[in-house]
Design a protein around this motif. Structure first.
Motif, mmCIF file in Angstrom:
data_model
loop_
_atom_site.group_PDB
_atom_site.id
_atom_site.type_symbol
_atom_site.label_atom_id
_atom_site.label_comp_id
_atom_site.label_asym_id
_atom_site.label_seq_id
_atom_site.Cartn_x
_atom_site.Cartn_y
_atom_site.Cartn_z
ATOM 1 N N TRP A 155 -5.039 -1.174 -10.815
ATOM 2 C CA TRP A 155 -4.667 -0.732 -12.252
ATOM 3 C C TRP A 155 -6.085 -0.778 -12.791
ATOM 4 C CZ3 TRP A 155 -1.511 2.662 -13.900
ATOM 5 C CH2 TRP A 155 -1.153 2.722 -15.432
ATOM 6 N N SER A 156 -6.775 -1.701 -13.111
ATOM 7 C CA SER A 156 -8.015 -1.713 -13.919
ATOM 8 C C SER A 156 -8.890 -0.866 -13.424
ATOM 9 C CB SER A 156 -8.352 -3.326 -13.895
ATOM 10 O OG SER A 156 -9.679 -3.341 -14.717
ATOM 11 N N ARG A 157 -9.277 -0.737 -12.266
ATOM 12 C CA ARG A 157 -10.061 0.252 -11.911
ATOM 13 C C ARG A 157 -9.863 1.821 -12.083
ATOM 14 N NH1 ARG A 157 -10.525 0.331 -6.580
ATOM 15 N NH2 ARG A 157 -8.981 -1.387 -5.908
ATOM 16 N N LEU A 158 -8.592 2.090 -11.791
ATOM 17 C CA LEU A 158 -7.934 3.193 -12.041
ATOM 18 C C LEU A 158 -7.987 3.660 -13.525
ATOM 19 C CD1 LEU A 158 -6.389 5.749 -11.148
ATOM 20 C CD2 LEU A 158 -4.106 4.540 -11.597
ATOM 21 N N THR A 199 -9.424 6.642 -5.007
ATOM 22 C CA THR A 199 -9.514 5.631 -4.189
ATOM 23 C C THR A 199 -8.548 4.586 -4.930
ATOM 24 O OG1 THR A 199 -11.792 6.032 -3.309
ATOM 25 C CG2 THR A 199 -10.767 3.713 -3.175
ATOM 26 N N ALA A 200 -8.959 4.453 -6.245
ATOM 27 C CA ALA A 200 -8.086 3.180 -6.927
ATOM 28 C C ALA A 200 -6.400 3.628 -6.964
ATOM 29 C CB ALA A 200 -8.427 3.538 -8.538
ATOM 30 N N MET A 201 -6.164 5.106 -7.175
ATOM 31 C CA MET A 201 -4.826 5.526 -6.902
ATOM 32 C C MET A 201 -4.123 5.062 -5.645
ATOM 33 S SD MET A 201 -2.221 7.002 -8.484
ATOM 34 C CE MET A 201 -2.447 8.022 -9.684
ATOM 35 N N ARG A 202 -4.898 5.295 -4.569
ATOM 36 C CA ARG A 202 -4.351 4.835 -3.274
ATOM 37 C C ARG A 202 -4.248 3.561 -3.182
ATOM 38 N NH1 ARG A 202 -4.730 8.491 1.178
ATOM 39 N NH2 ARG A 202 -5.440 6.892 2.458
ATOM 40 N N ASP A 203 -5.172 2.792 -3.522
ATOM 41 C CA ASP A 203 -5.197 1.219 -3.594
ATOM 42 C C ASP A 203 -3.801 0.579 -4.464
ATOM 43 O OD1 ASP A 203 -7.284 1.280 -2.059
ATOM 44 O OD2 ASP A 203 -8.682 0.688 -3.537
ATOM 45 N N SER A 255 9.531 4.054 -6.124
ATOM 46 C CA SER A 255 8.710 2.976 -5.697
ATOM 47 C C SER A 255 8.133 3.327 -4.373
ATOM 48 C CB SER A 255 9.686 1.716 -5.544
ATOM 49 O OG SER A 255 10.883 2.122 -4.327
ATOM 50 N N HIS A 256 7.136 2.180 -4.128
ATOM 51 C CA HIS A 256 6.386 2.724 -2.933
ATOM 52 C C HIS A 256 6.241 1.174 -2.272
ATOM 53 C CE1 HIS A 256 3.041 3.182 -0.108
ATOM 54 N NE2 HIS A 256 3.546 4.631 -0.172
ATOM 55 N N ARG A 266 -1.427 -0.399 8.099
ATOM 56 C CA ARG A 266 -0.803 0.609 7.374
ATOM 57 C C ARG A 266 -1.528 1.552 6.477
ATOM 58 N NH1 ARG A 266 5.195 -0.884 6.034
ATOM 59 N NH2 ARG A 266 5.365 1.281 6.063
ATOM 60 N N LYS A 267 -2.266 0.708 5.730
ATOM 61 C CA LYS A 267 -2.967 1.146 4.890
ATOM 62 C C LYS A 267 -3.910 2.162 5.146
ATOM 63 C CE LYS A 267 -5.981 0.102 0.772
ATOM 64 N NZ LYS A 267 -6.732 -0.829 -0.163
ATOM 65 N N ALA A 268 -4.503 1.795 6.360
ATOM 66 C CA ALA A 268 -5.485 2.656 7.057
ATOM 67 C C ALA A 268 -5.008 4.109 7.379
ATOM 68 C CB ALA A 268 -6.483 1.922 8.031
ATOM 69 N N GLU A 269 -3.664 3.991 7.862
ATOM 70 C CA GLU A 269 -2.832 5.155 8.546
ATOM 71 C C GLU A 269 -2.574 5.881 7.136
ATOM 72 O OE1 GLU A 269 -0.106 3.556 10.891
ATOM 73 O OE2 GLU A 269 -1.665 2.705 12.622
ATOM 74 N N MET A 270 -2.430 5.655 6.169
ATOM 75 C CA MET A 270 -1.807 6.292 5.032
ATOM 76 C C MET A 270 -2.585 7.587 4.633
ATOM 77 S SD MET A 270 -1.585 4.656 1.185
ATOM 78 C CE MET A 270 -0.896 5.579 -0.241
#
Length: 428
Positions: free
Chosen positions: A276-279, A313-317, A346-347, A354-358
């Motif tokens: 959230w801070s990076r976003l 990137t920050a949004m995906r993280d 929610s997510h 699984r994050k790499a396959e997102m």
């Protein structure tokens, strides 16, 4: 023995006499640090210190405040001067605009406003604006602004990691050819503590006793007992964040009728603080680039694309770490009955594999939505009926007794609304 006390007393006097010089030196260093951090933290206000003449018991400084209008990119320069008084434990700074508090020939204030900054050696600072009654007329646009005297205060402590805000303005009125607005008893209190990067925790309460709206083309409306409450709390040792904002109104008066109360709640839950801070930081940086004077050049475009990549990137993280967001509560009381509803998205939290396959943010989103509206509200008010008719025709709002109901779920990029399936396009 008496000689020792005399020597000790003389030592205290020497130290006390030297303290204004020490305070003046520390104040100048603090001023430079604060202005640097302010300029680095956001693109809209830039403090320029053109001159700082430090003396023993006082100092003088001059500079300018550059204000950026984010709508059109224009900047407005406000030159200022300040007198600094050095004490034993802190300094007192009195600011004055070089061009005065009002344009030449204008009589906006009954008395001169006062903007001061009080600092302490241990890192506490209090910025306070005392404003008298204000009367501003704009004959060209047919607008007038009238306010009572008011106070705005910001106190910062713990070397900038804590902040307390207070704004009190008893009356504000703005009159124009199309709309007149009158606000009574406006008050804001906020307490914040720095957590990480651009993330702060704390609470805020804002209230207005009454807000009156009047227009030549519409009946007058008044909102009474308007209040906004927000709280942001960290948990899991500062790794996760929950935030909640509620807006409430006791009564709404319109065309001789009064009804209420009303409430709307917005919630963010289980946010990953680092993401959230990076976003927020990358979005602020991108906005600053767009508003910069050289925003149209090739190099600027490449920087904007890189910043946009940081935002993505920050949004995906943030999404991959898991979160919930939405409107858990909506309540509107009308003469025909209560309007109620909610919306939550929610997510789930993803492991590294699984994050790499997102592939898309939307792919793993789930959600629920419900809305209940009195049928009489659509039958008795043509404007409401006009808005609801397409939803009723498409089956998104269905009659159930004396109410119109919407019940929806989101899963696997498909929304199910009252039994109908609506596929969503993969937008992001």
């Amino acid at each position: 023995m008496k000689a020792k006390w005399i020597i000790a007393g003389a030592g205290v006097l020497v130290v006390a006499g030297a303290m204004p010089w020490v305070v003046g030196y520390v104040t100048e260093q603090q001023w430079q640090q604060v202005t640097h951090e302010l300029n680095q933290s956001q693109p809209f206000l830039k403090m320029q210190t053109e001159e700082y003449r430090r003396g023993f018991f006082g100092s003088e400084l001059a500079g300018a405040l550059r204000v950026l209008n984010p709508e059109n990119g224009e900047t407005h320069l406000i030159a200022y001067r300040a007198n600094v008084t050095h004490g034993i434990t802190g300094s007192f700074i009195d600011f004055k605009p070089v061009g005065g508090w009002a344009p030449e020939g204008a009589d906006w204030f009954q008395e001169r406003p006062r903007l001061t900054l009080e600092t302490r050696l241990w890192g506490t600072a209090a910025l306070e604006l005392e404003a008298p009654a204000i009367a501003i007329d704009n004959p060209e646009r047919g607008e007038t602004l009238r306010t009572s005297g008011g106070v705005a205060r910001l106190e910062v402590s713990d070397t900038g990691s804590r902040a307390e805000t207070l704004v009190v303005w008893p009356q504000i009125s703005l009159t124009g050819p199309d709309m007149s607005i009158r606000v009574n008893d406006f008050r804001v209190e906020q307490s914040m503590t720095h957590l990480d990067g651009d993330v702060w925790t704390g609470s805020m309460e804002a209230s207005v006793a009454s807000l009156a709206l009047a227009s030549p083309d519409a009946p007058a409306a008044t909102i009474e007992g308007l209040r906004a409450l927000s709280s942001t709390e960290a948990r899991d040792d500062g790794q996760r964040l929950d935030s909640r904002l509620s807006v409430e109104a006791e009564t709404v008066r319109f065309e001789g009728e009064a009804w209420g109360p009303h409430k709307l709640v917005f919630a963010l839950e289980n946010l990953d603080v680092s993401s959230w801070s990076r976003l927020t930081a990358s979005m602020a940086e991108l906005q600053g680039m767009v508003q910069s004077p050289d925003a149209g050049g090739r190099e600027a475009f490449e920087r904007q694309m890189a910043a946009m990549g940081e935002v993505n990137t920050a949004m995906r993280d943030l999404v991959a770490a898991g979160f919930s967001a939405g409107l858990p509560e909506l309540t509107l009381n009308t003469p025909e009955g209560k309007v109620s509803g909610s919306l939550m998205l929610s997510h789930p939290e993803l492991n590294q594999a699984r994050k790499a396959e997102m592939l898309m943010v939307m792919q793993g989103l789930t959600g629920t939505m419900d809305l209940s509206v009195p049928l009489a509200l659509a039958e008795n008010y043509p404007a409401v009926r006009l808005q609801l008719a397409p939803l009723i025709k498409q089956g998104l709002l269905v009659p159930e007794g004396e109410r119109l109901i919407l019940a929806a779920t989101l899963n696997d990029l498909v929304i199910q609304v009252n039994g109908q399936e609506i596929p969503l396009p993969p937008l992001f």
